[in-house]
Design a protein around this motif. Structure first.
Motif, PDB file in Angstrom:
ATOM      1  N   PHE A  84    -118.480  26.230  46.474  1.00  0.00           N
ATOM      2  CA  PHE A  84    -117.729  25.024  46.128  1.00  0.00           C
ATOM      3  C   PHE A  84    -118.470  24.174  45.097  1.00  0.00           C
ATOM      4  O   PHE A  84    -117.933  23.827  44.062  1.00  0.00           O
ATOM      5  CB  PHE A  84    -117.454  24.185  47.383  1.00  0.00           C
ATOM      6  CG  PHE A  84    -116.836  22.857  47.061  1.00  0.00           C
ATOM      7  CD1 PHE A  84    -115.491  22.765  46.761  1.00  0.00           C
ATOM      8  CD2 PHE A  84    -117.602  21.702  47.030  1.00  0.00           C
ATOM      9  CE1 PHE A  84    -114.913  21.544  46.437  1.00  0.00           C
ATOM     10  CE2 PHE A  84    -117.031  20.480  46.711  1.00  0.00           C
ATOM     11  CZ  PHE A  84    -115.684  20.400  46.418  1.00  0.00           C
ATOM     12  N   TYR A 110    -107.889  18.156  45.391  1.00  0.00           N
ATOM     13  CA  TYR A 110    -108.169  18.404  46.804  1.00  0.00           C
ATOM     14  C   TYR A 110    -109.582  17.949  47.124  1.00  0.00           C
ATOM     15  O   TYR A 110    -110.479  18.072  46.290  1.00  0.00           O
ATOM     16  CB  TYR A 110    -108.077  19.892  47.146  1.00  0.00           C
ATOM     17  CG  TYR A 110    -106.720  20.527  46.985  1.00  0.00           C
ATOM     18  CD1 TYR A 110    -105.571  19.795  46.735  1.00  0.00           C
ATOM     19  CD2 TYR A 110    -106.587  21.903  47.106  1.00  0.00           C
ATOM     20  CE1 TYR A 110    -104.338  20.406  46.598  1.00  0.00           C
ATOM     21  CE2 TYR A 110    -105.360  22.524  46.972  1.00  0.00           C
ATOM     22  CZ  TYR A 110    -104.247  21.776  46.714  1.00  0.00           C
ATOM     23  OH  TYR A 110    -103.030  22.383  46.572  1.00  0.00           O
ATOM     24  N   VAL A 159    -111.154  22.527  50.628  1.00  0.00           N
ATOM     25  CA  VAL A 159    -111.629  23.763  50.010  1.00  0.00           C
ATOM     26  C   VAL A 159    -112.508  24.527  50.987  1.00  0.00           C
ATOM     27  O   VAL A 159    -112.371  25.753  51.136  1.00  0.00           O
ATOM     28  CB  VAL A 159    -112.382  23.473  48.694  1.00  0.00           C
ATOM     29  CG1 VAL A 159    -112.934  24.755  48.082  1.00  0.00           C
ATOM     30  CG2 VAL A 159    -111.471  22.754  47.700  1.00  0.00           C
ATOM     31  N   THR A 165    -117.139  24.065  41.162  1.00  0.00           N
ATOM     32  CA  THR A 165    -116.516  22.821  40.705  1.00  0.00           C
ATOM     33  C   THR A 165    -117.358  22.150  39.632  1.00  0.00           C
ATOM     34  O   THR A 165    -116.812  21.600  38.671  1.00  0.00           O
ATOM     35  CB  THR A 165    -116.245  21.850  41.871  1.00  0.00           C
ATOM     36  OG1 THR A 165    -117.442  21.603  42.586  1.00  0.00           O
ATOM     37  CG2 THR A 165    -115.175  22.393  42.795  1.00  0.00           C
ATOM     38  N   SER A 222    -107.715  23.345  43.267  1.00  0.00           N
ATOM     39  CA  SER A 222    -108.240  22.165  43.967  1.00  0.00           C
ATOM     40  C   SER A 222    -108.754  21.115  42.989  1.00  0.00           C
ATOM     41  O   SER A 222    -108.593  19.922  43.219  1.00  0.00           O
ATOM     42  CB  SER A 222    -109.345  22.563  44.949  1.00  0.00           C
ATOM     43  OG  SER A 222    -110.564  22.835  44.299  1.00  0.00           O
ATOM     44  N   TYR A 273    -108.062  29.262  43.930  1.00  0.00           N
ATOM     45  CA  TYR A 273    -107.914  28.102  44.813  1.00  0.00           C
ATOM     46  C   TYR A 273    -108.811  26.950  44.365  1.00  0.00           C
ATOM     47  O   TYR A 273    -108.391  25.793  44.375  1.00  0.00           O
ATOM     48  CB  TYR A 273    -108.226  28.489  46.267  1.00  0.00           C
ATOM     49  CG  TYR A 273    -107.853  27.387  47.224  1.00  0.00           C
ATOM     50  CD1 TYR A 273    -106.541  27.242  47.664  1.00  0.00           C
ATOM     51  CD2 TYR A 273    -108.792  26.471  47.660  1.00  0.00           C
ATOM     52  CE1 TYR A 273    -106.178  26.220  48.523  1.00  0.00           C
ATOM     53  CE2 TYR A 273    -108.448  25.444  48.523  1.00  0.00           C
ATOM     54  CZ  TYR A 273    -107.148  25.320  48.955  1.00  0.00           C
ATOM     55  OH  TYR A 273    -106.788  24.304  49.789  1.00  0.00           O
ATOM     56  N   ILE A 274    -110.036  27.265  43.954  1.00  0.00           N
ATOM     57  CA  ILE A 274    -110.948  26.213  43.496  1.00  0.00           C
ATOM     58  C   ILE A 274    -110.398  25.551  42.236  1.00  0.00           C
ATOM     59  O   ILE A 274    -110.424  24.325  42.109  1.00  0.00           O
ATOM     60  CB  ILE A 274    -112.377  26.758  43.297  1.00  0.00           C
ATOM     61  CG1 ILE A 274    -112.989  27.083  44.672  1.00  0.00           C
ATOM     62  CG2 ILE A 274    -113.245  25.759  42.528  1.00  0.00           C
ATOM     63  CD1 ILE A 274    -114.316  27.794  44.616  1.00  0.00           C
ATOM     64  N   TYR A 319    -110.435  26.316  53.502  1.00  0.00           N
ATOM     65  CA  TYR A 319    -109.823  27.506  52.907  1.00  0.00           C
ATOM     66  C   TYR A 319    -110.828  28.654  52.887  1.00  0.00           C
ATOM     67  O   TYR A 319    -110.503  29.786  53.266  1.00  0.00           O
ATOM     68  CB  TYR A 319    -109.330  27.187  51.488  1.00  0.00           C
ATOM     69  CG  TYR A 319    -108.828  28.397  50.746  1.00  0.00           C
ATOM     70  CD1 TYR A 319    -107.525  28.858  50.933  1.00  0.00           C
ATOM     71  CD2 TYR A 319    -109.645  29.075  49.850  1.00  0.00           C
ATOM     72  CE1 TYR A 319    -107.053  29.967  50.259  1.00  0.00           C
ATOM     73  CE2 TYR A 319    -109.177  30.195  49.172  1.00  0.00           C
ATOM     74  CZ  TYR A 319    -107.892  30.638  49.384  1.00  0.00           C
ATOM     75  OH  TYR A 319    -107.424  31.750  48.714  1.00  0.00           O
TER      76      TYR A 319
END
Length: 158
Positions: free
Chosen positions: A61, A38, A43, A65, A33, A29-30, A46
């Motif tokens: 996060f 996103y 995030v 990232t 994103s 998902y990250i 989620y």
């Protein structure tokens, strides 16, 4: 950037207290994103739905990232500088939250160093921080992520 680099940087670890399969779902998902742009709140929501508390969500996060963006940055530079002739420096905020680790890396790269030298300097500063008790002894730094929630990156030095 190439999938083998992404997998090596992103998928070889699991998050503390979270299963490997759940960690991989979160990482998927990250990655999505970052690619799709996103915002942070999407995030974090989620991660909350996955049962991750707010503090750990923020840590995951920011750390993930930052690591992904810096690895992408390296890949981009390698595309325009395949001979590794460019020099780089470590930059980021200079405020009360800036760690001594990043201050030292910034100072040591002020005049520009090769990509490989930058990676070595980061690892040396991580080891020093471990020896000094500023990082846990089992912290496993990535190439461009010297500590959790790092806000620094590297740029070409002219």
């Amino acid at each position: 950037f190439p999938s083998h680099d992404r997998e090596d940087q992103l998928y070889r670890r699991k998050f503390d207290g979270i299963s490997k399969s759940m960690s991989d779902l979160i990482k998927d998902y990250i990655l999505k994103s970052v690619v799709k742009g996103y915002d942070k709140n999407q995030v974090l929501q989620y991660l909350k739905r996955k049962g991750i508390d707010t503090k750990q969500s923020e840590l995951i996060f920011r750390t993930e990232t930052q690591a992904l963006r810096n690895k992408s940055r390296e890949w981009s530079y390698k595309q325009i500088d395949p001979d590794d002739s460019f020099k780089y420096k470590w930059i980021g905020p200079k405020d009360y939250r800036t760690t001594s680790i990043c201050k030292n890396i910034s100072y040591r790269t002020l005049k520009g160093v090769s990509m490989e030298e930058l990676k070595s300097i980061i690892q040396e500063e991580v080891e020093k921080a471990k020896d000094d008790g500023k990082l846990s002894g089992d912290y496993d730094a990535r190439e461009y992520c010297p500590h959790f929630m790092c806000r620094h990156t590297f740029v070409r030095s002219y």
